[in-house]
Scaffold this active site. Sequence first.
Site, PDB file in Angstrom:
ATOM      1  N   ARG A 101     110.672 -35.741   7.052  1.00  0.00           N
ATOM      2  CA  ARG A 101     110.241 -34.384   7.434  1.00  0.00           C
ATOM      3  C   ARG A 101     108.920 -34.132   6.729  1.00  0.00           C
ATOM      4  O   ARG A 101     108.850 -34.155   5.497  1.00  0.00           O
ATOM      5  CB  ARG A 101     111.291 -33.351   7.035  1.00  0.00           C
ATOM      6  N   HIS A 128     109.892 -31.730  16.962  1.00  0.00           N
ATOM      7  CA  HIS A 128     111.197 -31.726  16.296  1.00  0.00           C
ATOM      8  C   HIS A 128     112.219 -32.365  17.258  1.00  0.00           C
ATOM      9  O   HIS A 128     113.101 -31.689  17.796  1.00  0.00           O
ATOM     10  CB  HIS A 128     111.576 -30.278  15.947  1.00  0.00           C
ATOM     11  N   GLN A 131     116.121 -31.988  16.989  1.00  0.00           N
ATOM     12  CA  GLN A 131     116.564 -30.674  17.460  1.00  0.00           C
ATOM     13  C   GLN A 131     116.685 -30.681  18.993  1.00  0.00           C
ATOM     14  O   GLN A 131     117.668 -30.204  19.551  1.00  0.00           O
ATOM     15  CB  GLN A 131     115.557 -29.602  17.010  1.00  0.00           C
ATOM     16  N   ASP A 229     112.317 -19.462  18.424  1.00  0.00           N
ATOM     17  CA  ASP A 229     112.179 -20.117  17.122  1.00  0.00           C
ATOM     18  C   ASP A 229     111.517 -19.083  16.206  1.00  0.00           C
ATOM     19  O   ASP A 229     111.020 -18.041  16.682  1.00  0.00           O
ATOM     20  CB  ASP A 229     111.277 -21.360  17.312  1.00  0.00           C
ATOM     21  N   CYS A 269     116.951 -22.684  17.159  1.00  0.00           N
ATOM     22  CA  CYS A 269     117.138 -23.850  16.288  1.00  0.00           C
ATOM     23  C   CYS A 269     117.649 -23.455  14.910  1.00  0.00           C
ATOM     24  O   CYS A 269     118.236 -24.278  14.214  1.00  0.00           O
ATOM     25  CB  CYS A 269     115.828 -24.616  16.172  1.00  0.00           C
ATOM     26  N   ARG A 297     123.912 -30.877  15.537  1.00  0.00           N
ATOM     27  CA  ARG A 297     122.917 -31.704  14.851  1.00  0.00           C
ATOM     28  C   ARG A 297     123.600 -32.955  14.290  1.00  0.00           C
ATOM     29  O   ARG A 297     123.068 -34.059  14.362  1.00  0.00           O
ATOM     30  CB  ARG A 297     122.248 -30.928  13.699  1.00  0.00           C
TER      31      ARG A 297
HETATM   32  N1   CP Z   1     116.781 -26.344  12.757  1.00  0.00           N
HETATM   33  C1   CP Z   1     116.463 -27.008  11.616  1.00  0.00           C
HETATM   34  O1   CP Z   1     115.804 -28.073  11.631  1.00  0.00           O
HETATM   35  O2   CP Z   1     116.934 -26.448  10.486  1.00  0.00           O
HETATM   36  P1   CP Z   1     116.561 -26.857   8.990  1.00  0.00           P
HETATM   37  O3   CP Z   1     115.111 -26.525   8.777  1.00  0.00           O
HETATM   38  O4   CP Z   1     117.491 -26.047   8.143  1.00  0.00           O
HETATM   39  O5   CP Z   1     116.796 -28.339   8.823  1.00  0.00           O
HETATM   40  N1  NVA Z   2     109.213 -24.120  13.798  1.00  0.00           N
HETATM   41  C1  NVA Z   2     110.085 -24.081  12.638  1.00  0.00           C
HETATM   42  C2  NVA Z   2     111.313 -24.889  12.886  1.00  0.00           C
HETATM   43  C3  NVA Z   2     112.316 -24.853  11.762  1.00  0.00           C
HETATM   44  C4  NVA Z   2     113.517 -25.687  12.045  1.00  0.00           C
HETATM   45  C5  NVA Z   2     109.331 -24.586  11.425  1.00  0.00           C
HETATM   46  O1  NVA Z   2     108.619 -25.587  11.540  1.00  0.00           O
HETATM   47  O2  NVA Z   2     109.440 -23.977  10.356  1.00  0.00           O
END
Ligand code: CP
Ligand code: NVA
Length: 315
Positions: A101, A128, A131, A229, A269, A297
């Site tokens: 990540r 993502h 997701q 989101d 999400c 997930r």
């Molecule tokens: N939706 C999602 O990726 O959540 P987190 O940021 O908690 O991993």
């Molecule tokens: N768009 C959001 C998604 C979180 C799961 C972010 O990047 O913070």
Amino acid sequence: MKHFLKETDFTLQEAAEVLAQAQSFKKSRADHWFPTLAGKSWGMVFSKSSTRTRVSFEVGIHELGGKAIFLNQNDIQLGRGESIGDTAKVLSRYLHGLIVRTYDHQDLVKLSQDGSIPIVNALTDFLHPCQLYTDVFTLAERWATGDDLISSLKGRKVAFFGDCASNVSNSWILGANLFGMKIALAGPEEFAPGLEIRELLEKEGYGDNFEFTTDPEEAAKEADVLYTDVWVSMGKEEEATGRIEKMVPYAVTADLLSLAKPDAYFMHCLPAYPGKEVSQEVLDNPRSIVFDQAENRLHAQKGILAFLAQRSSEG
Ligand code: CP
Ligand code: NVA
């Protein structure tokens, strides 16, 4: 070497296999142990916060018989400037796969090029995909009548609201094209889908196949799914005030939901900020499936890991 950096790294046929595997893992979670990753160690390098992705991957790897090693970017020398190339080469000598990540999607591409183990995108600023595969699985398990999960998605309309240039909206644009769905996005003009996703769509042979409008009601009409989101993604905190002001008309409210099909679902999400991108009323509505998404997930990512592990064992 097979990687999962973007939705289209798997063909539609491969995606169907992953989702079928996810369904099978979900059905038999209580009674079976699937030692697909027995004796294997997967690293997890995270440079941003995470609840769902981190915990579901750690639990998923455990349930597949493997070991997860969680590494905050600052725990390793990458945080002190060791190059991505060297990090990829070194970690490839110990690990059987890496879940990452981070911010810049190109860092992930470089890791996949310089290392020799499968890389999984656990979120970048651009995409993502874990997701997105989870989301389509969550929908398909509701819509499919037989074993064929993928066909049930075809032609369905997803309407996305708010930041239409985020990783999740980009993943929906690419994923909708892969799975044959329609995607309409509504948000302020300056948060319209950007050049990078348009170029990727072109490269993948999909052309400009999405609708963007500044009118949320237009996007909601005839939709099978309303999706939103956060308005302020990780790394964009300094822009928060300006973003929130501009996004207010794109909040998903009960009025907006009433414009979609009567059996439409609400998806997010998560994390959610009730009163901002979605009202508490919509989050609590029986059509809201956000916690099923969160659970899935685990199952979808086990499907992704099992598929990659099998592919890398075949060489
Ligand atoms: N939706 C999602 O990726 O959540 P987190 O940021 O908690 O991993
Ligand atoms: N768009 C959001 C998604 C979180 C799961 C972010 O990047 O913070």
